[in-house]
Every structure is written in structure tokens, then in C-alpha cells.
Design an enzyme around this catalytic site. Structure first.
Site, PDB file in Angstrom:
ATOM      1  N   ARG A   1       2.688   2.082   6.613  1.00 30.79           N
ATOM      2  CA  ARG A   1       3.201   3.014   5.691  1.00 30.79           C
ATOM      3  C   ARG A   1       2.204   3.605   4.384  1.00 30.79           C
ATOM      4  O   ARG A   1       1.415   2.801   4.121  1.00 30.79           O
ATOM      5  CB  ARG A   1       4.384   2.252   4.688  1.00 30.79           C
ATOM      6  CG  ARG A   1       4.886   3.281   3.726  1.00 30.79           C
ATOM      7  CD  ARG A   1       6.238   2.647   3.085  1.00 30.79           C
ATOM      8  NE  ARG A   1       5.813   1.235   2.412  1.00 30.79           N
ATOM      9  CZ  ARG A   1       5.612   1.278   1.193  1.00 30.79           C
ATOM     10  NH1 ARG A   1       5.963   2.316   0.298  1.00 30.79           N
ATOM     11  NH2 ARG A   1       5.197   0.124   0.340  1.00 30.79           N
TER      12      ARG A   1
ATOM     13  N   ARG B   1      -3.656   0.072   2.929  1.00 29.96           N
ATOM     14  CA  ARG B   1      -3.259  -1.281   2.649  1.00 29.96           C
ATOM     15  C   ARG B   1      -3.519  -2.375   3.654  1.00 29.96           C
ATOM     16  O   ARG B   1      -3.841  -3.640   3.317  1.00 29.96           O
ATOM     17  CB  ARG B   1      -1.757  -0.985   2.461  1.00 29.96           C
ATOM     18  CG  ARG B   1      -1.346  -0.535   0.980  1.00 29.96           C
ATOM     19  CD  ARG B   1       0.032  -0.728   0.650  1.00 29.96           C
ATOM     20  NE  ARG B   1       0.328  -0.051  -0.478  1.00 29.96           N
ATOM     21  CZ  ARG B   1       1.724   0.172  -1.021  1.00 29.96           C
ATOM     22  NH1 ARG B   1       2.765  -0.421  -0.174  1.00 29.96           N
ATOM     23  NH2 ARG B   1       2.281   0.196  -2.132  1.00 29.96           N
TER      24      ARG B   1
ATOM     25  N   HIS C   1       1.474  -6.213   1.177  1.00 34.47           N
ATOM     26  CA  HIS C   1       0.802  -5.545  -0.105  1.00 34.47           C
ATOM     27  C   HIS C   1      -0.704  -6.637  -0.489  1.00 34.47           C
ATOM     28  O   HIS C   1      -0.244  -7.879  -0.871  1.00 34.47           O
ATOM     29  CB  HIS C   1       1.601  -5.553  -1.258  1.00 34.47           C
ATOM     30  CG  HIS C   1       1.394  -4.479  -2.282  1.00 34.47           C
ATOM     31  ND1 HIS C   1       0.291  -4.664  -3.099  1.00 34.47           N
ATOM     32  CD2 HIS C   1       1.838  -3.470  -2.550  1.00 34.47           C
ATOM     33  CE1 HIS C   1       0.146  -3.538  -3.958  1.00 34.47           C
ATOM     34  NE2 HIS C   1       1.193  -2.724  -3.813  1.00 34.47           N
TER      35      HIS C   1
ATOM     36  N   GLU D   1      -2.777   6.902  -4.944  1.00 35.24           N
ATOM     37  CA  GLU D   1      -2.777   5.480  -4.235  1.00 35.24           C
ATOM     38  C   GLU D   1      -3.449   5.537  -2.800  1.00 35.24           C
ATOM     39  O   GLU D   1      -4.111   6.484  -2.504  1.00 35.24           O
ATOM     40  CB  GLU D   1      -1.382   5.085  -4.178  1.00 35.24           C
ATOM     41  CG  GLU D   1      -0.702   4.804  -5.652  1.00 35.24           C
ATOM     42  CD  GLU D   1       0.899   4.399  -5.452  1.00 35.24           C
ATOM     43  OE1 GLU D   1       0.944   4.258  -4.430  1.00 35.24           O
ATOM     44  OE2 GLU D   1       1.236   4.013  -6.627  1.00 35.24           O
TER      45      GLU D   1
ATOM     46  N   HIS E   1       5.735  -7.191   2.175  1.00 36.52           N
ATOM     47  CA  HIS E   1       6.148  -6.256   0.965  1.00 36.52           C
ATOM     48  C   HIS E   1       7.079  -5.144   1.573  1.00 36.52           C
ATOM     49  O   HIS E   1       8.071  -4.676   0.923  1.00 36.52           O
ATOM     50  CB  HIS E   1       4.984  -5.555   0.476  1.00 36.52           C
ATOM     51  CG  HIS E   1       5.086  -4.513  -0.622  1.00 36.52           C
ATOM     52  ND1 HIS E   1       5.540  -4.504  -1.845  1.00 36.52           N
ATOM     53  CD2 HIS E   1       5.032  -3.100  -0.542  1.00 36.52           C
ATOM     54  CE1 HIS E   1       5.741  -3.530  -2.666  1.00 36.52           C
ATOM     55  NE2 HIS E   1       5.030  -2.565  -1.759  1.00 36.52           N
TER      56      HIS E   1
END
Length: 521
Positions: free
Chosen positions: A374, A280, A234, A115, A339
Site C-alpha cells: 500500500r 514501506r 509499518h 510520505e 499495520h
């Protein structure tokens, strides 16, 4: 107010951290406060990607920690990153023993996904995008079978019972009928594990009940709140008009799915060397910019997955199907949605909050692991690690004694939040405290929050929401730089060197909000 006394440990919440902590505390008596039936409405159950852990022989906890620190943009506590990543493998093995059916290869190895911002494929998954639901199911089965754990379903905490800065219990209300009169439940210790703040935003991937209430109730009791300004958006929530928005897991981009717009342009390659697998915050801002420019962004899985998406990623396929989208032949429209909250109730490395006899784990906490942004799939990992840490810390002062289950009944007399006020609060947060921020918008948000709060003082649950919203907006106003998920278009640069973590009490935040309101009058 009616009061119930017990020697049980009170756990507020019913997600991954709450369940895991309850099991780790056994045989010490525990009572869990769950607004809904176990497994329903918890953010953990909605997590699609999985749990990050260095499981492959070519990977290492040190590499995982380095990626965590890099993604956090100068704000991660390196000692916490080392602690969490070193423990990750042990928790995956423990979850496997507890019955979690992680995806495995023919020779028994764990199937790993890559990811965003990970230098290695290290996200352990279940049935493609079912990690949260399957882990929760395994833990719930164990909790149901553990005699020392009592679950009060249909109840929610709205306040802490505090005397001389020591938390003695919680104030409860019926979650099914917020018109019920509150009562006090006092126990031997209190662990908050009740989720984050994403639902404070109109565009979110969070369950409807996750609207910052747990952070707010702790803040109203005087707890220190850290890193409140850092809200992760997100980049690939499905833009299909649902509230909350379904999630198109990041694992799809790990498989090679690309981001395009309604002109057919692939826009991430020009913005970051890692393109769709950039951190992200980078991808979320790119998605937001495309949306603002009227070039509807989309996630294209056709070439890399085709029909296979329907069996390998069932949650995504189901959301597509109910919205008339066939991802095998057409791209999925996406938007940046609130998110995950990196900020929360400040804790030390034993999970202790600034108030005595109060512990916190999971998204409601701020441990220093996530920093300004994060790292993907570190959320469930942090919940697991600190659930165990909190349980061990609590166990030092709570004996292994058997107690009788308590009986909680509610009477009439409470005030539920006004749905219109909640809707206005959420829209305010999305409009003015969202992906891109500035002083004008943040001050507008604070004045609106103050007005909504003044008109709805009878609902304690709503006051918890406005407390958290105030802390996010004030911390965002105070941070006059752009860093990680916090983007200020009036302060676009990042201060050089290591970032300084923010710490606020609600009293501090309300003083700033009051001054801003006075300036406008």
C-alpha cells in the site's frame, strides 16, 4: 436462535468507511454495529499520516495513480487506481464541508506532507498527526445528528446469516460480554466495514479488537478472499513494550527524520536511493534486519524538528512522554509492526463481495488498489471512495423509507475467546508469518493454528481469527516469490512481469492446511 427483522441497511463497523457510508446512505435507514462507543477502538481514529490526494496545482491524479501502481509492485489494478485517485480531491473537499479541520496555510491552501514512495507532497493532514481522530470526530458529530442512522454500541458481528449464497443479515453478540448468547439481525443489505487483521500479530499498531474477525466471518460464510498474503508492516512503530505499539508517523521521515541504529549508523542510504522515504516494505525489512542483528534501530528527529515535534506531532510526543523518551534530545526506538492488510474480502468496482447482497469497504476489503504494498495514506482514501461507491450501489435496491429503531437485548449463553489461545495465535503469526517468511515457518504456523482452532471451537469469534490467520499463511505459502510486503527468504526473487492476484476460499485454504498437518503426523 433469537431473530430480529428490520428493513435497515446493516453496517458492520464504526470506522471511517462505516461512518461515511452511513451518511451517504441517508435518508435510507441504517443500523451500525459498533463494538465500542463511536470513535473508540477503530483503526481509522488511530491513523496519523492523513489522506493522500492530489490537491496542489502542480500535482495530478495521474501522478498519484502512477505512484500507487509503482508502490504496489506489479499487483495494482490500474483501473481501480485511476478511479480512486480521480475522486480523491472531491472527498477532501467533502470532508472539509463536513467539518474536518485540515491544516491550512495562511492563504487557505491545504498543508501537504510527503510520505514514502510519493513523488509529491500530497498527504492532507490535521494537526500534524491527528488526521484519523479529527476526521472521525467530524463524521461522528454528523452521524449522531442524522435521524436515519441508528448505532448499536457494544455489539459485534460474529457470523453472516446466509441462505443460498445470499446474505440476509448478521449474527450478533454483546461486545462487552462475549458470554452473551448470539442473535440474528436481518436487514435489507449488509455492508462490512469492520477493519483489517493487524491485531492477529503480537507486534502491531492496530487497536485490540482489530484481529481479522470481519474477514474471517465472511470467509467462513464462503466469500472469496483476495491477496491475503500481503500484510504491510509499518517500519516505525515505537519499540517501547506497549501492546499495541504506538506509531511514529511516516510524516516524520517526510520532514527529514533519519533512521539510525545503536551504533549511530544511518543504514537506509546504502539500501535505496530514496533512503528513509523508500517504499514501506523496503524500510520495514531494513528495520527488521537491524533488530534481528541486535543493532536496535531508532528514528532520529532531533535535527529536523527538535522541540517542535512536541507541538506539531502530539500523538508521537504523548507516546514518547509516557515512555520516558524526550524526542527533542534522544532518538526514538522503533520496530517493524503489523499495520495494514492489503488483502481482504474480494470486491468488484461497486464494492460487492462474491456473496449476494454483501458489500465491503475499507481495510476488510480487497479492491485491487493496494497491490503488494500500500502506498502511504491511501488507506483512508480507499475507505472514503468505496464507502460512497458501496452506498450508491446499495441505494439502488433499498428505498427511502422511515423505520422505527430496533431494540437489541442479549441473553446469557456465549463463549468468549481464550486469552491464552489468542496470545499464542498472535505470537505464531509474528514469528512465522511476519516480515520475512519461509515454507518451514509457514507450515509450522498452519499446524499451530489448526491445533489452537481444534481446542477452541466453542468461540465463534476465535474461529474468525483462525480463519483469517489460515488464509494469510496459506496464501503466503502458495506465493513462491518475494513481492512487495511479502518476503520469502527461500524464494527471494520476484517473478517477471505483472503479478497474479491470489484468490482463495476458506474451504481451499483448510484443505491445504489439512494436508500439511497430515504430512507432519
Amino acid at each position: 436462535m433469537k431473530t430480529i427483522e428490520t428493513s435497515q441497511v446493516i453496517i458492520v463497523g464504526a470506522g471511517l468507511g462505516a461512518l461515511y457510508a452511513a451518511l451517504k446512505l441517508a435518508p435510507r435507514p441504517v443500523v451500525m454495529i459498533s463494538p465500542e462507543r463511536l470513535g473508540k477502538g477503530a483503526s481509522s481514529a488511530w491513523a496519523q499520516g492523513g489522506v493522500a490526494a492530489a490537491m496542489h496545482m502542480s500535482d495530478s491524479a495521474e501522478s498519484h495513480a502512477a505512484d500507487t501502481i509503482k508502490a504496489g509492485d506489479g499487483m495494482v489494478d490500474a483501473d481501480v487506481a485511476d478511479l480512486v485517485t480521480q475522486e480523491a480531491r472531491a472527498h477532501i473537499l467533502n470532508l472539509t464541508e463536513l467539518g474536518t479541520p485540515f491544516d491550512r496555510t495562511e492563504n487557505g491552501d491545504y498543508v501537504m506532507s510527503r510520505e514514502a514512495a510519493h513523488s509529491f507532497a500530497r498527504v492532507v493532514r490535521v494537526k500534524g498527526d491527528q488526521a484519523g481522530a479529527e476526521i472521525m470526530a467530524a463524521l461522528i458529530e454528523r452521524v449522531r445528528a442524522t435521524p436515519s442512522i441508528q448505532v448499536l454500541e457494544g455489539t459485534m458481528a460474529i457470523d453472516l446469516d446466509v441462505t443460498d449464497c445470499r446474505v440476509g443479515g448478521v449474527v450478533l453478540q454483546s461486545a462487552d460480554d462475549a458470554r452473551s448468547a448470539p442473535l440474528i439481525l436481518r436487514g435489507s443489505a449488509v455492508l462490512l466495514a469492520g477493519g483489517g487483521s493487524g491485531g492477529l500479530y503480537a507486534l502491531t499498531t492496530n487497536p485490540p479488537r482489530i484481529r481479522g474477525q470481519v474477514i474471517g466471518l465472511a470467509a467462513r460464510a464462503g466469500a472469496v478472499i483476495a491477496d491475503a498474503e500481503f500484510v504491510q508492516f509499518h517500519p516505525t512503530a515505537m519499540d517501547v513494550g506497549e501492546d499495541p505499539a504506538p506509531l511514529a508517523t511516516e510524516a516524520l521521515r517526510g520532514e527529514g527524520a533519519i533512521l539510525t541504529n545503536n551504533r549511530g549508523e544511518r543504514f537506509m542510504q546504502a539500501l535505496h536511493p530514496d533512503a528513509e522515504l523508500a517504499p514501506r516494505d523496503v524500510v520495514a525489512r531494513a528495520i527488521f534486519a537491524q533488530s534481528q542483528a541486535g543493532r536496535r534501530p531508532m528514528l532520529d528527529t532531533r535535527e529536523v524538528l527538535g522541540e517542535a515535534i512536541k507541538t506539531q506531532y502530539p500523538a508521537v510526543a504523548e507516546a514518547c512522554a509516557r515512555n520516558g523518551i524526550d524526542p527533542a534530545i534522544e532518538p526514538i526506538p522503533v520496530a517493524a509492526a503489523a499495520h495494514y492488510h492489503m488483502g481482504g474480502i474480494a470486491t468488484d468496482t461497486e464494492g460487492r463481495a462474491s456473496l449476494d447482497n454483501l458489500w465491503v469497504c475499507g481495510e476488510a476489503s480487497s479492491t485491487g488498489l493496494h497491490g503488494a504494498n500500500r502506498l502511504a495514506s491511501n488507506g483512508l482514501l480507499e475507505a472514503l471512495v468505496f464507502a460512497r461507491i458501496c452506498a450508491q450501489s446499495i441505494a439502488k435496491s433499498v428505498p427511502e423509507t422511515a423505520v422505527s429503531p430496533i431494540d437489541v437485548t442479549f441473553e446469557d449463553g456465549g463463549t468468549p475467546p481464550d486469552p491464552d489461545a489468542v496470545a499464542q495465535l498472535r505470537q505464531t503469526m509474528t514469528t512465522h508469518v511476519g516480515v520475512v517468511r519461509n515454507a518451514t515457518g509457514l507450515k509450522t504456523a498452519l499446524r499451530t493454528i489448526a491445533a489452537l482452532e481444534a481446542a477452541n471451537t466453542a468461540s465463534v469469534s476465535f474461529l474468525n481469527m483462525t480463519a483469517t490467520a489460515t488464509l494469510i499463511a496459506v496464501a503466503a505459502l502458495n506465493r513462491e516469490e518475494s513481492r512487495g510486503a511479502h518476503c520469502r527468504d527461500d524464494f527471494p526473487n520476484t517473478f517477471q512481469g505483472q503479478g497474479q492476484r491470489s484468490r482463495l476460499t476458506l474451504k481451499d485454504a483448510l484443505a491445504i492446511r489439512s494436508q500439511i498437518c497430515k504430512e507432519a503426523s
